[in-house]
Scaffold this motif. Structure first.
Motif, PDB file in Angstrom:
ATOM      1  N   LEU A  31       0.826  -1.208   0.000  1.00 24.82           N
ATOM      2  CA  LEU A  31       0.000   0.000   0.000  1.00 24.82           C
ATOM      3  C   LEU A  31       0.858   1.255   0.000  1.00 24.82           C
ATOM      4  N   GLY A  32       2.041   1.166   0.612  1.00 27.74           N
ATOM      5  CA  GLY A  32       2.931   2.323   0.623  1.00 27.74           C
ATOM      6  C   GLY A  32       3.419   2.723  -0.750  1.00 27.74           C
ATOM      7  N   PHE A  33       3.465   1.767  -1.673  1.00 26.53           N
ATOM      8  CA  PHE A  33       3.850   2.085  -3.050  1.00 26.53           C
ATOM      9  C   PHE A  33       2.643   2.399  -3.938  1.00 26.53           C
ATOM     10  N   ILE A  34       1.493   1.782  -3.637  1.00 25.94           N
ATOM     11  CA  ILE A  34       0.316   1.967  -4.495  1.00 25.94           C
ATOM     12  C   ILE A  34      -0.397   3.276  -4.215  1.00 25.94           C
ATOM     13  N   MET A  35      -0.604   3.615  -2.927  1.00 27.72           N
ATOM     14  CA  MET A  35      -1.406   4.794  -2.598  1.00 27.72           C
ATOM     15  C   MET A  35      -0.819   6.102  -3.146  1.00 27.72           C
ATOM     16  N   PRO A  36       0.511   6.356  -3.054  1.00 30.37           N
ATOM     17  CA  PRO A  36       1.031   7.587  -3.662  1.00 30.37           C
ATOM     18  C   PRO A  36       0.792   7.650  -5.168  1.00 30.37           C
ATOM     19  N   LEU A 120       5.431   9.240   4.168  1.00 24.82           N
ATOM     20  CA  LEU A 120       6.213  10.455   4.399  1.00 24.82           C
ATOM     21  C   LEU A 120       7.110  10.775   3.211  1.00 24.82           C
ATOM     22  N   SER A 121       7.603   9.721   2.557  1.00 23.21           N
ATOM     23  CA  SER A 121       8.467   9.958   1.398  1.00 23.21           C
ATOM     24  C   SER A 121       7.704  10.482   0.197  1.00 23.21           C
ATOM     25  N   ALA A 122       6.366  10.358   0.203  1.00 17.74           N
ATOM     26  CA  ALA A 122       5.563  10.833  -0.922  1.00 17.74           C
ATOM     27  C   ALA A 122       5.077  12.263  -0.744  1.00 17.74           C
ATOM     28  N   VAL A 123       5.327  12.875   0.419  1.00 15.36           N
ATOM     29  CA  VAL A 123       4.891  14.253   0.662  1.00 15.36           C
ATOM     30  C   VAL A 123       5.838  15.228  -0.042  1.00 15.36           C
ATOM     31  N   ASP A 124       5.258  16.189  -0.741  1.00 14.79           N
ATOM     32  CA  ASP A 124       6.040  17.226  -1.438  1.00 14.79           C
ATOM     33  C   ASP A 124       7.071  16.588  -2.357  1.00 14.79           C
TER      34      ASP A 124
END
Length: 429
Positions: A31-36, A120-124
């Motif tokens: 999910l951490g890779f799919i949701m962003p 967190l890595s997908a923010v900004d």
């Protein structure tokens, strides 16, 4: 033939225990890779409701707080389990550690931490000023799941009170008695043939090679099929709960026309490092007796807990006293004897359940009265052919009371039957 034993049941339990957290972790990473990607490809920037700084603070708080929570909670849980094990029985610790809630809680906490880091890595991303709103919502869902698991874990740890522990052990015993002696009892058509058949001459021996292991369970259906395919009968030398030592024969084939498949027999005789209640009602009684005699030790001196343990033992003995215990001779559908293995007798169950409690509780009026009521009730409910053993224990109890209580008034009180120990005397009219 050398039979190389493997603790299949124990490995299975450990694999099952670790499988749940691993599935949570895999789901969090996926999910951490799919949701962003969903946020980037399908959701518009106008959906943003929080700033980049606020989003970063939220996800950072979830990630850092979850790791601290995991360490603190599981440290407290393990300490609680150790205390419970020392207070009741050390054999209960492993039983409690493998509770399903433990695996789900560990998986939820770790999964929330990992998903928050990936979110967190997908923010900004690439200084775009965007906030992944769907990813944020998913992080909050993970947080809510973790809170739910925390509540469930606290509720489960609160079940470590002695009454709940005794009831849990008793329930495990009732479950295995029902499955072993009621549900899986031999059919009426096959039982007479199996009972009257004599075991043929031994044609093949299977030896165990390996470290000491305990017989946890027998796959009787598979062993019966193997014996029928070989045209003979399999005799298992060890009962469930027995320790198997290196180099000793663990099973033998009798009257077989073909050799047994060693690997198949190995898989059907399940070994492990410690006993379980999977096919062993004696182990549930053993745990209850351990709790009772520990409560009767001079260091603890808690006969009321022993009486509570006897309440559960009473129920288990009532069920066993009416159940068909001769399940160790199994025939195929044609009535031909295919499998023989040792099983405990009614006298074995009585000795296990009462002998040590009667010895260590000999000076407790409360325990003597509860034992008297237990034996009186058993005498009325067990099968007629099993009453002789109950009468023998009634005589033992009377002799123990005469030996332990010299004063006649105290002796009379100890000889009364009382299901509460010291609560309600039931005198004969």
């Amino acid at each position: 033939m050398k039979l190389l034993g493997q603790p299949a049941a124990l490995l299975g339990r450990r694999a099952h225990y670790w499988l749940t957290p691993v599935l949570y972790i895999a789901a969090a990473i996926l999910l951490g890779f799919i949701m962003p990607r969903i946020d980037r490809d399908y959701l518009q920037a106008s959906w943003q409701m929080v700033s980049v700084a606020s989003e970063t603070a939220i996800l950072s708080s979830i990630a850092s707080g979850m790791m601290a929570l995991t360490a603190i909670v599981f440290s407290m849980v393990l300490v609680s389990l150790q205390v419970a094990g020392s207070a009741y029985s050390p054999r209960l610790v492993q039983w409690l550690v493998h509770d399903v809630i433990m695996g789900h809680a560990l998986g939820a906490f770790t999964g929330t931490f990992l998903f928050a880091l990936l979110a967190l890595s997908a923010v900004d991303l690439r200084n775009s000023g965007s906030v992944p709103i769907a990813t944020t919502a998913m992080a909050l869902v993970w947080l809510l799941v973790s809170i739910g698991m925390l509540i469930a874990l606290i509720e489960r740890v609160s079940q470590l009170y002695v009454t709940n522990v005794l009831t849990g052990v008793g329930d495990a015993g009732r479950k295995v008695i029902h499955s072993l002696y009621i549900t899986s009892a031999p059919s009426k058509a096959a039982a007479p043939a199996a009972d009257t058949a004599e075991t043929p001459e031994t044609t093949q021996k299977l030896h165990y090679i390996g470290p000491p292991r305990v017989v946890i369970a027998l796959d009787t259906a598979r062993l019966t099929r193997l014996a029928r395919a070989a045209g003979g009968c399999i005799v298992v030398e060890y009962a469930v709960g027995d320790l198997v030592a290196d180099g000793l024969p663990i099973a033998r084939s009798c009257g077989a026309k073909r050799s047994l498949d060693e690997h198949a027999v190995r898989r059907a005789i399940i070994l492990g490092r410690e006993r379980t209640t999977q096919q062993d009602p004696k182990y549930a009684i053993r745990l209850l007796v351990d709790i009772a005699i520990r409560a009767l030790s001079p260091a603890v001196n808690d006969p009321t807990t022993a009486v509570q343990a006897l309440n559960q033992i009473d129920d288990l003995l009532r069920r066993l006293g009416r159940a068909p215990l001769d399940v160790g001779r199994i025939a195929d559908r044609y009535g031909v004897l295919r499998l023989v293995y040792p099983t405990p007798t009614w006298e074995d169950f009585l000795d296990l359940a009462l002998l040590e409690i009667m010895y260590y509780g000999a000076n407790s009026v409360q325990v003597m009265r509860r034992l008297g009521a237990l034996l009186d009730d058993l005498e009325q409910i067990v099968l007629p052919e099993r009453k002789a053993e109950v009468l023998t224990y009634q005589e033992r109890l009377h002799s123990s009371i005469l030996h332990s209580f010299r004063k006649s008034d105290v002796r009379e009180e100890a000889e009364e039957s009382d299901r509460q120990g010291l609560g309600l005397t039931r005198r004969e009219e």
